[in-house]
Structures are given as C-alpha cells and as structure tokens.
Design a protein around this motif. Structure first.
Motif, mmCIF file in Angstrom:
data_model
loop_
_atom_site.group_PDB
_atom_site.id
_atom_site.type_symbol
_atom_site.label_atom_id
_atom_site.label_comp_id
_atom_site.label_asym_id
_atom_site.label_seq_id
_atom_site.Cartn_x
_atom_site.Cartn_y
_atom_site.Cartn_z
ATOM 1 N N UNK A 1 0.832 -1.216 0.000
ATOM 2 C CA UNK A 1 0.000 0.000 0.000
ATOM 3 C C UNK A 1 0.857 1.253 0.000
ATOM 4 N N UNK A 2 1.894 1.246 0.818
ATOM 5 C CA UNK A 2 2.804 2.392 0.890
ATOM 6 C C UNK A 2 3.560 2.561 -0.435
ATOM 7 N N UNK A 3 3.976 1.444 -1.016
ATOM 8 C CA UNK A 3 4.689 1.484 -2.293
ATOM 9 C C UNK A 3 3.792 2.027 -3.408
ATOM 10 N N UNK A 4 2.536 1.630 -3.384
ATOM 11 C CA UNK A 4 1.568 2.110 -4.375
ATOM 12 C C UNK A 4 1.387 3.626 -4.246
ATOM 13 N N UNK B 1 1.481 12.537 -18.456
ATOM 14 C CA UNK B 1 1.222 11.119 -18.235
ATOM 15 C C UNK B 1 -0.058 10.970 -17.431
ATOM 16 N N UNK B 2 -0.802 9.929 -17.759
ATOM 17 C CA UNK B 2 -1.992 9.583 -16.990
ATOM 18 C C UNK B 2 -1.859 8.131 -16.544
ATOM 19 N N UNK B 3 -1.999 7.905 -15.253
ATOM 20 C CA UNK B 3 -1.957 6.542 -14.729
ATOM 21 C C UNK B 3 -3.322 5.906 -14.983
ATOM 22 N N UNK B 4 -3.320 4.775 -15.668
ATOM 23 C CA UNK B 4 -4.555 4.054 -15.968
ATOM 24 C C UNK B 4 -4.836 2.974 -14.925
ATOM 25 N N UNK B 5 -3.784 2.281 -14.496
ATOM 26 C CA UNK B 5 -3.883 1.238 -13.471
ATOM 27 C C UNK B 5 -2.602 1.232 -12.661
ATOM 28 N N UNK B 6 -2.743 0.849 -11.408
ATOM 29 C CA UNK B 6 -1.568 0.697 -10.562
ATOM 30 C C UNK B 6 -1.824 -0.476 -9.606
ATOM 31 N N UNK B 7 -0.890 -1.414 -9.609
ATOM 32 C CA UNK B 7 -1.010 -2.620 -8.792
ATOM 33 C C UNK B 7 0.285 -2.818 -8.014
ATOM 34 N N UNK B 8 0.155 -3.253 -6.780
ATOM 35 C CA UNK B 8 1.344 -3.459 -5.950
ATOM 36 C C UNK B 8 1.302 -4.833 -5.303
ATOM 37 N N UNK B 9 2.479 -5.454 -5.232
ATOM 38 C CA UNK B 9 2.627 -6.740 -4.571
ATOM 39 C C UNK B 9 4.054 -6.819 -4.043
ATOM 40 N N UNK B 10 4.177 -6.958 -2.755
ATOM 41 C CA UNK B 10 5.514 -7.013 -2.161
ATOM 42 C C UNK B 10 6.275 -5.735 -2.444
ATOM 43 N N UNK B 11 7.495 -5.880 -2.986
ATOM 44 C CA UNK B 11 8.322 -4.704 -3.276
ATOM 45 C C UNK B 11 8.169 -4.217 -4.716
ATOM 46 N N UNK B 12 7.195 -4.753 -5.461
ATOM 47 C CA UNK B 12 6.990 -4.380 -6.867
ATOM 48 C C UNK B 12 5.690 -3.615 -7.042
ATOM 49 N N UNK B 13 5.743 -2.621 -7.929
ATOM 50 C CA UNK B 13 4.554 -1.850 -8.276
ATOM 51 C C UNK B 13 4.501 -1.770 -9.795
#
Length: 157
Positions: free
Chosen positions: A21-24, A83-95
């Motif tokens: 969540x923080x990484x996102x 730039x426009x963010x369309x989707x953002x997904x986070x898992x562990x240390x990857x976003x």
C-alpha cells in the motif's frame, strides 16, 4: 516467532517487510510530481542513488541525475507531455503502473530519426518498479514504440 526473537536480540538485522500500500502511494506521488507537474527536483527524494531504468538507451546510467538528464531531453522533444496513470497494482516490493502519455512532438529526440512537425503523440506502456526502503530502485518499461513511430510518421492533422 523466530523472526521476532532474532530482531529483538539483534536489532541491526531487523527485517522490514515490503508494504504494498505504501509502495503504491509512492508511485502515485511519483507520477503526479514528476510526470504531470514535471517537478524534477523530486527525483532526488524518491529515487535511490542507485536507481536503474532498464529501458534507457545508455546503459550504466543510474540515479536521479541520469533520470533528470533523460527527461530533460524528453521534455524538450515533447514539451507539453502529460502522463496519466490508468492502473496501478502493488505486490511485495513491486509496483506495476499502466500509463498513457500524450503530447506534441516539437523537437528531435535522440534515437528517433523522424523530424518533428507538431505531431500529436500518444505513447502507452507498462512500467514495473522495485521499491526498497521507500525509494525507487529499479524500473522495467514496455511501451508501444511501434504505435508512437507510426503516429509521428503520419502528417500532422
């Protein structure tokens, strides 16, 4: 339980689990401040000194200074880029961020042999970031360069 005991006995070896969540939120802020507001000074705060983007044409470049150098050339070529963010997904240390950039191709960009004449450009892509200690460490980008080149080869409408 063993991990808690070890960190209590050896605080120097404490382990901080990634916080998706923080990484996102870090990446949301990164895109807003650097790719919408174009506040390049923020790169010093958000990128590790060892940050590597695996898509840069000059291998071996790293850190906020290399990031700013690349995007100064990019912003010169596409001065109104947003730039426009369309989707953002986070898992562990990857976003992972799916994005779209729109702007006007106004000045030559290194590596693109098509002369600018005010063409509208749209570039879509996905970037995967690795976060460590609340800093961006690495990035892998896949983008539709074929679509971009096709667009800028067509006469401006």
């Amino acid at each position: 339980m063993k991990l808690m005991l070890l960190t209590a006995l050896f605080p120097l070896f404490s382990y901080s689990a990634p916080n998706p969540s923080k990484n996102k939120e870090l990446l949301k802020r990164f895109y807003k401040e650097l790719y919408v507001d174009w506040n390049m000074e923020t790169a010093d705060e958000m990128l590790s000194p060892d940050f590597i983007s695996h898509d840069w044409p000059e291998k071996g470049q790293k850190g906020p200074k290399a990031f700013r150098k690349y995007y100064v050339a990019f912003k010169k070529a596409v001065p109104d880029a947003k730039y426009e963010v369309k989707d953002i997904l986070a898992d562990g240390d990857r976003v992972a961020v799916r994005w779209e950039m729109r702007g006007t191709y106004s000045e030559p960009f290194p590596g693109i042999d098509i002369l600018p004449n005010g063409q509208t450009v749209i570039l879509k892509g996905v970037a995967i970031y690795r976060v460590e200690d609340e800093k961006l460490m690495e990035r892998w980008v896949v983008s539709d360069l074929h679509g971009l080149l096709k667009t800028i080869q067509e006469p401006s409408k």
